[in-house]
Enzyme design. Structure first.
Site, PDB file in Angstrom:
ATOM      1  N   PRO A 202       0.831  -1.205   0.000  1.00 40.67           N
ATOM      2  CA  PRO A 202       0.000   0.000   0.000  1.00 40.67           C
ATOM      3  C   PRO A 202       0.870   1.262   0.000  1.00 40.67           C
ATOM      4  O   PRO A 202       2.051   1.196   0.361  1.00 40.67           O
ATOM      5  CB  PRO A 202      -0.784  -0.106   1.308  1.00 40.67           C
ATOM      6  CG  PRO A 202      -0.581  -1.477   1.821  1.00 40.67           C
ATOM      7  CD  PRO A 202       0.633  -2.028   1.183  1.00 40.67           C
ATOM      8  N   GLU A 424     -22.604  10.130  19.780  1.00 42.40           N
ATOM      9  CA  GLU A 424     -21.314   9.493  20.067  1.00 42.40           C
ATOM     10  C   GLU A 424     -21.425   8.549  21.266  1.00 42.40           C
ATOM     11  O   GLU A 424     -20.826   7.472  21.273  1.00 42.40           O
ATOM     12  CB  GLU A 424     -20.223  10.539  20.316  1.00 42.40           C
ATOM     13  CG  GLU A 424     -19.922  11.437  19.113  1.00 42.40           C
ATOM     14  CD  GLU A 424     -19.595  10.671  17.842  1.00 42.40           C
ATOM     15  OE1 GLU A 424     -19.058   9.539  17.921  1.00 42.40           O
ATOM     16  OE2 GLU A 424     -19.902  11.180  16.748  1.00 42.40           O
ATOM     17  N   ASP A 499     -22.182   7.142   8.954  1.00 48.29           N
ATOM     18  CA  ASP A 499     -22.234   5.827   9.608  1.00 48.29           C
ATOM     19  C   ASP A 499     -23.014   4.843   8.748  1.00 48.29           C
ATOM     20  O   ASP A 499     -22.604   3.703   8.555  1.00 48.29           O
ATOM     21  CB  ASP A 499     -22.932   5.934  10.966  1.00 48.29           C
ATOM     22  CG  ASP A 499     -22.167   6.796  11.940  1.00 48.29           C
ATOM     23  OD1 ASP A 499     -20.947   6.928  11.761  1.00 48.29           O
ATOM     24  OD2 ASP A 499     -22.791   7.338  12.869  1.00 48.29           O
TER      25      ASP A 499
HETATM   26  P1  ADP Z   1       5.884   4.337  -0.857  1.00 48.25           P
HETATM   27  O1  ADP Z   1       5.703   2.904  -0.444  1.00 48.25           O
HETATM   28  O2  ADP Z   1       4.583   4.979  -1.176  1.00 48.25           O
HETATM   29  O3  ADP Z   1       6.926   4.529  -1.881  1.00 48.25           O
HETATM   30  P2  ADP Z   1       7.712   5.822   0.715  1.00 48.25           P
HETATM   31  O4  ADP Z   1       8.857   4.920   0.627  1.00 48.25           O
HETATM   32  O5  ADP Z   1       7.734   7.019  -0.160  1.00 48.25           O
HETATM   33  O6  ADP Z   1       6.361   5.046   0.474  1.00 48.25           O
HETATM   34  O7  ADP Z   1       7.536   6.238   2.229  1.00 48.25           O
HETATM   35  C1  ADP Z   1       7.174   7.546   2.593  1.00 48.25           C
HETATM   36  C2  ADP Z   1       7.844   7.920   3.883  1.00 48.25           C
HETATM   37  O8  ADP Z   1       7.317   7.189   4.972  1.00 48.25           O
HETATM   38  C3  ADP Z   1       9.310   7.626   3.901  1.00 48.25           C
HETATM   39  O9  ADP Z   1      10.033   8.678   3.360  1.00 48.25           O
HETATM   40  C4  ADP Z   1       9.608   7.467   5.371  1.00 48.25           C
HETATM   41  O10 ADP Z   1       9.816   8.700   5.975  1.00 48.25           O
HETATM   42  C5  ADP Z   1       8.325   6.894   5.910  1.00 48.25           C
HETATM   43  N1  ADP Z   1       8.418   5.434   6.056  1.00 48.25           N
HETATM   44  C6  ADP Z   1       7.669   4.531   5.400  1.00 48.25           C
HETATM   45  N2  ADP Z   1       7.973   3.279   5.790  1.00 48.25           N
HETATM   46  C7  ADP Z   1       8.949   3.383   6.707  1.00 48.25           C
HETATM   47  C8  ADP Z   1       9.696   2.438   7.482  1.00 48.25           C
HETATM   48  N3  ADP Z   1       9.491   1.135   7.380  1.00 48.25           N
HETATM   49  N4  ADP Z   1      10.640   2.913   8.328  1.00 48.25           N
HETATM   50  C9  ADP Z   1      10.851   4.238   8.430  1.00 48.25           C
HETATM   51  N5  ADP Z   1      10.190   5.167   7.732  1.00 48.25           N
HETATM   52  C10 ADP Z   1       9.235   4.774   6.889  1.00 48.25           C
HETATM   53 ZN    ZN Z   2     -21.630   8.328  14.129  1.00 43.20          ZN
END
Ligand code: ADP
Ligand code: ZN
Ligand code: MG
Length: 607
Positions: A202, A424, A499
């Site tokens: 994702p 809520e 909802d």
């Molecule tokens: P995508 O899978 O969409 O390419 P990215 O690699 O661009 O995602 O991740 C976006 C940002 O989220 C990264 O630059 C980092 O800062 C953070 N991030 C995502 N996964 C990790 C992880 N496993 N450890 C540390 N930082 C993460």
């Molecule tokens: Zn609600």
């Protein structure tokens, strides 16, 4: 433009500097006197001259007293002849030391040319600069067939240390790096070097990050290109860019070529609506051709990332192409904690912060969300003029990332507030009253984003499986707000519309996807992910009209049952409902502990 003016300024400064240098060297301190030839003859006859140098037509004279003079001889004849014709006494002439300084060499030409040449050179340099910057601009318009290949020009070096979790992905990629470094080890065993590795997961799970880490870890050239750059407005560009990218990578072998967001070109061919995707198809075909063109020991490994593996053309996945697939999942509890810690580096934190708690309330957050959360927390702390980020800031940031910013300024009437509070309270109470429901984590009537209020539940641990009973409890909880409004006010508001939409969607999934209705263990329809592909439109119904009606009936039945369950739960705990609602109106937000503390005296037995 500013660069142009900088160049002009630079050139002018250079010119001034050169002029200054010349004024130093070219004007001697004392200009020698100029003699006519007859004056020279007189001086020779008088025995005052010690030396005469001839240099072309220029005659330089050194007197016995050491002073200097210059004269000019006639161009055609030699100096001594001229002098003799002018009645110089030969004895006097014999005393003079003649020297023909034939400076046809360096200094002569330099003396002659430098004054004219230097400004010219300066001008040329100036033009060259201007031309170059102009050409850089023009090139941008003309290099669309080139692949903008970036040679691992990531600004900051990322290594596997900066990537939390993603253990399998890291292992797989470390092996790949090893392939590139010691191919012999693998080739000797008859192994084929893998060609393509597809990172899928994702958005925000760190695909790009992991690839960058590979670049940082391996000492081979790492080429990066985003597939969306392949496809631009000019037709045929994608294919030539692909060719170019692979060529560059092969030339630099061993190397890694990373194609980010490959789904931009890798969609199933022939899936587009109304044509217009020729360009993409050509690009995809070119990628396939290039990957097939690798020799057994071509030491180029192609990494690609996508968050839509389901829509990729099956041809891409064939052995010999992207035959290795690495799945990057949303982080689990421990990974979320680790990611938070990585992104906490360089931020000032309150010493009492427990990242575990933050991780626990952020199931479903991707790495990118968590990075964003840490940043939001810092921003919130700054807004509150704190010296360090507190636990509360982190919780608040988590809600903000999930639901949008708080809208405290929204004015709501007391009546609306009461209705929201009961709504809520209804959600929350149903969650408590059903044993299969997740515990409540937070209830609030402060509006956030589009939500008027919100009740957050918390799965105790990350789950990969969910049972029918849990889904039914979820449905009932979603109906809690609606049921509460109806029970208390005898009327329902638009606040429940979201909802209901969610509940309807979930109920339909239970029937069509999970086989959790009376229709039995059957799925209906194709995966809804496929619909946007276009070719699925109008074809996704693999069941009859009659079954469609039955599905609708089942969905309705599930929803009605959920509503009844919710109503029954609320009716049985009317005083508890009132208590929660009134506390909410007073405090606006209840955290988990406060919420359960309020309910303690009521001793609710979950059913
Ligand atoms: P995508 O899978 O969409 O390419 P990215 O690699 O661009 O995602 O991740 C976006 C940002 O989220 C990264 O630059 C980092 O800062 C953070 N991030 C995502 N996964 C990790 C992880 N496993 N450890 C540390 N930082 C993460
Ligand atoms: Zn609600
Ligand atoms: Mg990415």
């Amino acid at each position: 433009m500013s660069r142009f003016w900088k160049n002009v300024l630079w050139a002018i400064t250079t010119l001034l500097f050169i002029a200054f240098l010349f004024s130093l060297f070219a004007t001697p301190a004392k200009a020698p006197t100029t003699l006519s030839l007859s004056q020279l003859v007189d001086k020779i006859n008088a025995g005052q001259v010690s030396q005469i140098g001839v240099n072309g037509n220029a005659v330089s004279i050194t007197m016995k007293d050491g002073s200097q003079a210059v004269a000019e001889k006639e161009p055609e004849s030699g100096l001594s002849e001229t002098l003799k014709n002018m009645n110089v006494s030969s004895t006097a002439l014999a005393a003079v030391n003649f020297e023909v300084q034939n400076q046809s060499g360096w200094s002569y030409w330099m003396n002659l040319l430098l004054p004219t040449l230097l400004p010219l050179i300066a001008l040329l340099v100036l033009f060259w600069y201007m031309f170059r910057s102009a050409r850089a601009g023009a090139n941008q318009a003309f290099n669309f067939g080139r692949s903008n290949l970036r040679l691992s020009t990531f600004k900051d070096r990322v290594t596997f240390k900066d990537v939390a979790g993603l253990k399998e992905a890291k292992e797989e990629l470390i092996e790949v790096v090893d392939f590139l470094k010691n191919p012999k080890k693998f080739l000797d065993l008859g192994a084929r070097i893998p060609r393509g590795i597809l990172l899928m997961g994702p958005p925000g799970t760190g695909k790009t990050l992991v690839a960058r880490a590979v670049a940082g870890e391996s000492n081979v050239p790492f080429f990066y290109i985003s597939a969306s750059e392949f496809v631009e407005m000019f037709v045929g560009v994608g294919a030539s860019r692909t060719r170019d990218a692979f060529m560059t990578a092969k030339r630099a072998a061993p190397s890694i070529l990373f194609i980010d967001e490959i789904d931009a070109v890798g969609r199933q061919r022939g899936a587009g609506m109304g044509g217009g995707n020729d360009e993409r198809e050509q690009t995809l075909n070119q990628i396939l051709v290039e990957m097939d063109g690798f020799d057994r020991d071509t030491r180029v490994i192609v990494l690609a990332a996508t968050n839509r593996p389901d829509i990729l053309d099956p041809a891409l996945m064939r052995p010999g192409r992207f035959d290795r697939r690495v799945v990057l999942d949303l982080p689990d509890l421990a990974d979320r904690e680790a990611i938070l810690k990585i992104h906490a580096q360089g931020k000032v934190l309150d010493p009492g912060i427990d990242f575990r708690k933050v991780a626990a309330r952020t199931p479903g957050f991707s790495g990118a969300d968590l990075a964003n959360l840490m940043n939001e927390a810092a921003l919130i702390a700054a807004r509150e003029d704190k010296k360090a980020i507190t636990q509360d800031n982190l919780f608040n940031a988590a809600d903000k990332v999930l639901l949008g910013p708080e809208r405290k300024s929204r004015v709501i009437s007391p009546k609306e507030k009461e209705m929201t509070a009961y709504h809520e309270a209804g959600h929350a109470l149903v969650a408590v009253a059903l044993k299969d429901a997740d515990p409540v984590q937070k209830v609030s009537i402060i509006s956030r984003g589009f939500a008027g209020g919100y009740t957050m539940k918390l799965p105790a641990e990350d789950r990969h499986l969910k049972t029918r009973a849990q889904f039914l409890a979820d449905l009932a909880m979603m109906m809690g707000g609606y049921a509460s409004e109806k029970l208390i006010f005898g009327d329902v508001s638009t606040g429940a519309s979201n909802d209901l939409k969610q509940a309807s969607g979930l109920a339909r999934q239970l029937v069509m996807k999970y086989g959790m209705s009376d229709l039995g263990p059957v799925t209906f329809g194709k995966s809804e992910d496929m619909v946007f592909l276009g070719r699925e439109i109008g074809m996704d119904r693999d069941y009859s009209e009659k079954v469609a009606a039955e599905i609708d009936a089942q969905v309705r039945k599930l929803l009605m049952r959920a509503y009844e369950t919710a109503e029954k739960a609320l009716r049985g705990h009317g005083t508890a409902l009132k208590k929660i609602a009134s506390t909410l109106m007073e405090k606006e937000t209840l955290e988990q502990e406060d919420f359960y503390a309020i309910l303690k005296p009521f001793k609710i037995k979950p059913i």
